[in-house]
Motif scaffolding. Structure first.
Motif, PDB file in Angstrom:
ATOM      1  N   PHE A 112       0.855  -1.185   0.000  1.00 21.34           N
ATOM      2  CA  PHE A 112       0.000   0.000   0.000  1.00 21.34           C
ATOM      3  C   PHE A 112       0.885   1.226   0.000  1.00 21.34           C
ATOM      4  N   PRO A 113       0.440   2.282  -0.672  1.00 20.35           N
ATOM      5  CA  PRO A 113       1.191   3.533  -0.527  1.00 20.35           C
ATOM      6  C   PRO A 113       1.061   4.031   0.912  1.00 20.35           C
ATOM      7  N   ASN A 114       2.168   4.429   1.463  1.00 21.74           N
ATOM      8  CA  ASN A 114       2.141   4.947   2.829  1.00 21.74           C
ATOM      9  C   ASN A 114       1.793   6.430   2.778  1.00 21.74           C
TER      10      ASN A 114
ATOM     11  N   THR B 142       4.505  -2.827   3.054  1.00 23.23           N
ATOM     12  CA  THR B 142       4.271  -4.166   2.526  1.00 23.23           C
ATOM     13  C   THR B 142       3.364  -4.896   3.515  1.00 23.23           C
ATOM     14  N   ALA B 143       2.103  -5.033   3.126  1.00 29.16           N
ATOM     15  CA  ALA B 143       1.131  -5.646   4.031  1.00 29.16           C
ATOM     16  C   ALA B 143       1.221  -7.168   3.962  1.00 29.16           C
ATOM     17  N   VAL B 144       1.460  -7.699   2.765  1.00 22.88           N
ATOM     18  CA  VAL B 144       1.623  -9.141   2.592  1.00 22.88           C
ATOM     19  C   VAL B 144       2.879  -9.351   1.741  1.00 22.88           C
TER      20      VAL B 144
ATOM     21  N   PRO C  30      -0.380 -11.468  14.950  1.00 20.64           N
ATOM     22  CA  PRO C  30      -0.656 -10.257  15.722  1.00 20.64           C
ATOM     23  C   PRO C  30      -1.255  -9.163  14.849  1.00 20.64           C
ATOM     24  N   SER C  31      -1.734  -8.119  15.471  1.00 15.88           N
ATOM     25  CA  SER C  31      -2.367  -7.017  14.759  1.00 15.88           C
ATOM     26  C   SER C  31      -1.424  -6.426  13.712  1.00 15.88           C
ATOM     27  N   GLY C  32      -1.970  -6.179  12.529  1.00 14.65           N
ATOM     28  CA  GLY C  32      -1.185  -5.541  11.474  1.00 14.65           C
ATOM     29  C   GLY C  32      -0.292  -6.478  10.689  1.00 14.65           C
ATOM     30  N   CYS C  33      -0.463  -7.800  10.859  1.00 15.95           N
ATOM     31  CA  CYS C  33       0.447  -8.727  10.183  1.00 15.95           C
ATOM     32  C   CYS C  33      -0.007  -9.047   8.764  1.00 15.95           C
TER      33      CYS C  33
ATOM     34  N   LYS D 291      -3.336 -10.202   7.879  1.00 14.42           N
ATOM     35  CA  LYS D 291      -4.380 -11.226   7.775  1.00 14.42           C
ATOM     36  C   LYS D 291      -5.570 -10.709   6.980  1.00 14.42           C
ATOM     37  N   THR D 292      -6.074  -9.543   7.401  1.00 11.89           N
ATOM     38  CA  THR D 292      -7.242  -8.985   6.734  1.00 11.89           C
ATOM     39  C   THR D 292      -6.936  -8.712   5.265  1.00 11.89           C
ATOM     40  N   THR D 293      -5.754  -8.167   5.004  1.00 20.10           N
ATOM     41  CA  THR D 293      -5.376  -7.874   3.620  1.00 20.10           C
ATOM     42  C   THR D 293      -5.387  -9.147   2.782  1.00 20.10           C
ATOM     43  N   SER D 294      -4.847 -10.242   3.322  1.00 22.00           N
ATOM     44  CA  SER D 294      -4.844 -11.506   2.588  1.00 22.00           C
ATOM     45  C   SER D 294      -6.275 -11.932   2.266  1.00 22.00           C
TER      46      SER D 294
ATOM     47  N   PHE E 215     -11.655  -7.522  -2.808  1.00 24.53           N
ATOM     48  CA  PHE E 215     -11.716  -6.110  -2.441  1.00 24.53           C
ATOM     49  C   PHE E 215     -10.370  -5.422  -2.675  1.00 24.53           C
ATOM     50  N   GLU E 216      -9.313  -6.210  -2.702  1.00 21.91           N
ATOM     51  CA  GLU E 216      -7.994  -5.672  -3.030  1.00 21.91           C
ATOM     52  C   GLU E 216      -7.384  -6.587  -4.083  1.00 21.91           C
ATOM     53  N   TRP E 217      -6.492  -6.009  -4.885  1.00 20.07           N
ATOM     54  CA  TRP E 217      -5.785  -6.812  -5.872  1.00 20.07           C
ATOM     55  C   TRP E 217      -4.329  -6.937  -5.479  1.00 20.07           C
TER      56      TRP E 217
ATOM     57  N   THR F  76      -7.997 -14.650  12.642  1.00 21.51           N
ATOM     58  CA  THR F  76      -8.096 -14.360  14.062  1.00 21.51           C
ATOM     59  C   THR F  76      -6.730 -13.980  14.604  1.00 21.51           C
ATOM     60  N   HIS F  77      -6.723 -13.214  15.687  1.00 16.21           N
ATOM     61  CA  HIS F  77      -5.438 -12.987  16.343  1.00 16.21           C
ATOM     62  C   HIS F  77      -5.407 -13.721  17.681  1.00 16.21           C
ATOM     63  N   ASP F  78      -6.458 -14.522  17.902  1.00 16.10           N
ATOM     64  CA  ASP F  78      -6.587 -15.258  19.153  1.00 16.10           C
ATOM     65  C   ASP F  78      -6.060 -16.676  18.929  1.00 16.10           C
TER      66      ASP F  78
END
Ligand code: ATP
Ligand code: MG
Lengths: 378, 264
Positions: free
Chosen positions: A15-17, A24-26, A44-47, A49-52, A59-61, A198-200
């Motif tokens: 993603f552009p910062n 680099t999200a993934v 953990p948060s921000g690793c 997961k959601t982006t993948s 929703f993202e390419w 999940t992060h749990d």
């Protein structure tokens, strides 16, 4: 039917910062998810997961790499043409529609007949135990019920793959535990592939067939819960999943099955199993889980039975904490190292606390197969 | 919410505040039924001024013009303003900050300035002044207000509901009609309502951009009261107040039915 339900091949997402540069999200993720599998993305948060997950949903390419769903490369296929459905963390219910209309929405988009829609929506609501709630608006439901609506809305489409992004994140602990079991049962019943974010770690361990552990955009390890827990492939995974003790040392000797590590700051040597390739003299991390150690007094030694096994050390008790099922003990391992040891209270003695008094000198032992030798990370 | 009653002095204070706002309007309404031609003493009840009003061709024409302008400009400015609000909410582009601030400048600049500039503009491109130019002007000054109101509503808009719709098989257009628009509808309605009332009673800009035969109600009233405030003007104003009141009421009801109750 292709070999995998979903496959990520060397997928990168940047993603552009806002502050300049790129995030680099993934980072070169490769995953192969089988048909009917309950697959978790854990980290953990921000690793990333959601982006993948969002890349699978469309929703993202990907910046580079390719995603396959049932063997078909997805490229820039929009979300509404992909055979996957998503359960959002925020549920994302349509507030201006009734529960029935919410669940029927996806079928309406497919052009399913009115009669069949009604039948399938009712079946879906029954499956998530919301029979008779169809005429309510989302706001008239509790959090757990809304969660079920989101689930029914996605499942009614009979997708090949269901994507779930921390679907239980907003629920309280008790409801969460209940829903974990329900979700797992539901997945087995419908036989749909679940990709579950999940992060749990406990949630991932209890529900998944396989888990991918991620950190900072990288997929570190993929495996069944037992493998991930018992045979982590790096220090991060050992630390993130469950609790563990770390000791530091240098490889002294290697034989095919075991490695001997001489610990820093003491004369002690540990025998453990190598998780990775090692050479003599290499700096390593040793991971031992608290429940894999045993504390014992010197009676066996006094009666002349020397423990004819490695990994037996004299220690001193620092403190103990009684938590009902377990007693959690902190021991001084020597060389300035403190270790956590958990003992299950399988005896109903009332004086466990008296047994281990702070300052008491005892022994600890651990089996070599529970002593995990991991490479020191750069 | 507790059912606590406010203190007595607070209630009196509130009553006075309302009286301050509504007393003049009440006087106006009362005098519209006065038989006396001068608004000073109550003489007796009559409906004759309303009769006069309904037979006044100029007033009827002005009413017609006003409604045409108000409806047309409301519809167009609501569409454009809503789309602008959505774009500002959704996209970040070079010049975003400028686009955002420039949109709201018309809200702040004096109406006279805007009126003059619009007049100059229409003259320079050779447009004949009339209903068309008034409508164009009203659209222009209404857009920022609509955008402001809709943006307020969009604040905290959960983008994932749009993603959910697409995920369930709806394309972009269907998603907009079935999910986005119904969700922001209360905001769009308030924006439209504001635009409608602003257009109804605009005097300054209309004054500059009106041509022959395109007199609106505010212009008409001003010319009627140039010499004296007659009971006919009172009657007209009364009807106007009533109209605005009804419009607001409809808006309220529409909004209430749009946003579901919070109660469980
Ligand atoms: N649209 C975006 N624009 C810029 N950066 C983004 C965007 N989406 C995600 N990121 C960044 O990418 C990284 C991974 O984000 P992601 O949402 O995938 O994490 P996550 O593992 O789901 O975390 P969490 O557990 O907190 O939800 C983060 O550093 C995040 O800031
Ligand atoms: Mg996330």
């Amino acid at each position: 039917m292709s070999q995998f339900a979903v496959e990520l091949r060397d997928v990168v997402k940047r993603f552009p910062n806002p502050g300049g540069g790129e995030i680099t999200a993934v980072n070169h993720a490769t995953l192969q998810i089988n048909h009917g599998e309950f697959f978790s993305l854990l980290g953990p948060s921000g690793c990333g997961k959601t982006t993948s997950l969002r890349m699978v949903a469309g929703f993202e390419w990907p910046t580079s790499g390719e995603i396959f769903i049932d063997g078909k490369p997805m490229g820039r296929t929009p979300p509404f043409l992909r055979p996957v459905n998503t359960v959002f963390q925020s549920y994302a219910l349509f507030q201006h529609m009734t529960i029935f209309q919410n669940v029927a929405f996806g079928l309406e988009m497919e052009g399913v007949s009115r009669e069949e829609t009604r039948r399938r929506v009712e079946a879906a609501l029954e499956m998530v135990q919301l029979t008779g709630m169809g005429s309510r608006k989302p706001r008239q439901l509790s959090g757990g019920q809304q969660q079920r609506v989101a689930l029914a809305r996605a499942l009614v489409k009979r997708p090949a793959v269901l994507l779930l992004d921390e679907p239980l994140g907003a629920l309280d602990l008790k409801l969460r535990k209940e829903m974990q079991l329900e979700l797992k049962a539901l997945q087995e019943q419908v036989g749909i592939t679940f990709i579950y974010v999940t992060h749990d770690q406990e949630e991932a361990l209890t529900m998944s067939d396989r888990i991918a552990v991620m950190n900072k955009g990288n997929v570190l390890q993929i495996g069944a819960p037992v493998e991930i827990y018992e045979r982590p492939n790096c220090r991060f995974v050992a630390d993130f999943i469950g609790e563990t003790n770390f000791l530091f040392g240098k490889v002294k000797a290697i034989d095919p099955d075991f490695v001997i590590v001489s610990l820093h700051g003491s004369e002690r040597e540990l025998v453990g199993i190598p998780l990775g390739k090692f050479y003599s003299g290499q700096e390593v991390v040793v991971s031992v889980r608290p429940e894999k150690m045993r504390i014992f007094d010197d009676t066996p030694l006094k009666i002349g039975v020397t423990p004819n096994q490695p990994n037996c050390f004299p220690i001193r008790i620092i403190n103990t904490m009684y938590i009902g099922s377990d007693t959690r003990i902190v021991i001084d391992f020597g060389g300035g190292t403190q270790l956590k040891v958990w003992e299950q209270n399988h005896l109903s003695t009332l004086d466990t606390l008296a047994y281990y008094a702070p300052g008491q000198e005892l022994w600890v032992t651990m089996r070599p197969e529970n002593v995990l030798i991991l490479p020191q990370e750069e | 919410m507790s059912e606590k009653k406010p203190a007595l002095w607070l209630r009196i204070y509130a009553l006075l505040a309302y009286a301050y706002i509504y007393f003049p309007i009440l006087i106006l309404i009362i005098f519209s039924f006065n038989t006396q031609k001068i608004n000073v003493r109550w003489e007796g009840f009559t409906l004759q001024w309303y009769k006069v009003l309904f037979n006044d061709q100029n007033v009827i024409l002005a009413t017609r013009n006003t409604l045409i302008i108000a409806f047309t400009s409301t519809i167009i400015s609501t569409v454009i303003g809503t789309l602008a609000a959505l774009a500002l909410q959704r996209y970040r582009f070079p010049g975003y900050g400028a686009a955002e601030s420039l949109l709201y400048v018309p809200v702040i600049i004096p109406e006279v300035v805007m009126g003059i500039s619009l007049l100059a503009f229409f003259a320079s491109i050779g447009l004949t002044l009339g209903l068309g130019t008034i409508t164009l002007s009203h659209i222009a000054f209404n857009i920022p207000f609509v955008t402001l109101v809709v943006r307020a509503r969009l604040h905290g808009f959960d983008k994932s509901i749009e993603e959910a719709a697409m995920d369930l098989g709806a394309n972009e257009l269907t998603t907009f009609w079935r999910v986005t628009l119904p969700t922001i509808m209360p905001g769009v309605l308030s924006g439209a309502l504001l635009a409608f009332t602003l257009s109804l009673d605009d005097y300054v800009i209309t004054y500059f951009t009106a041509g022959p035969g395109s007199t609106t109600l505010p212009l008409r009233i001003f010319s009627m009261v140039r010499f004296a405030v007659t009971p006919e003007v009172n009657a007209l104003s009364t009807l106007w107040v009533l109209t605005v009141f009804i419009v607001l009421l409809i808006g309220q009801i529409a909004q209430r039915s749009q946003s579901p109750q919070q109660t469980r």
